[in-house]
Design a protein around this motif. Structure first.
Motif: not given
Length: 126
Positions: A1-9, A90-100, A114-123
């Motif tokens: 099962q392929v998963q994408l994991v974001e980090s760095g927010g 300020l307007e860049d604030t969002a949850v950022y997702y990577c995807a394939a 078709i495949i998405w990570g869970q997202g990482t919050q950027v404030i």
């Protein structure tokens, strides 16, 4: 099962920088077919940046509002894609997702991913 994991927010001041990472786990995903999206509260998930591959060349694609500020790159050996974000607003604030995406889909088209990570919050805040 392929998963994408974001980090760095995290939390950053306006004008600051942040680098997001997206790593594949549990399998192998081609980094040439990956992109970044973001979603702020009450808004649709929108395209930010993506990589594309054609005729042996790697291409980059950006949403207009981030051109010149954000840079997408990859480390294929690590199956990792990065999003370097500079001059944050300020307007860049969002949850950022990577995807394939499906390789046959346009890089900017959300429906093709078709495949998405869970997202990482950027404030971005003062």
């Amino acid at each position: 099962q392929v998963q994408l994991v974001e980090s760095g927010g995290g939390l950053v001041q306006p004008g600051g920088s942040l680098r997001l990472s997206c790593a594949a786990s549990g399998g192998t995903i081609s980094t040439s077919n990956m992109g970044w999206f973001r979603q702020a509260p009450g808004k649709e998930r929108e395209f930010v940046a993506a990589l594309g591959f054609s005729r042996g060349l790697v291409f980059t694609y950006y949403e207009d509002s981030v051109k010149g500020r954000f840079t997408i790159s990859r480390d294929n050996a690590k199956n990792t894609v990065y999003l370097q974000m500079n001059s944050l607003k300020l307007e860049d604030t969002a949850v950022y997702y990577c995807a394939a995406r499906d390789p046959s889909s346009p890089p900017r088209d959300r429906a093709g991913y078709i495949i998405w990570g869970q997202g990482t919050q950027v404030i971005v805040s003062s």
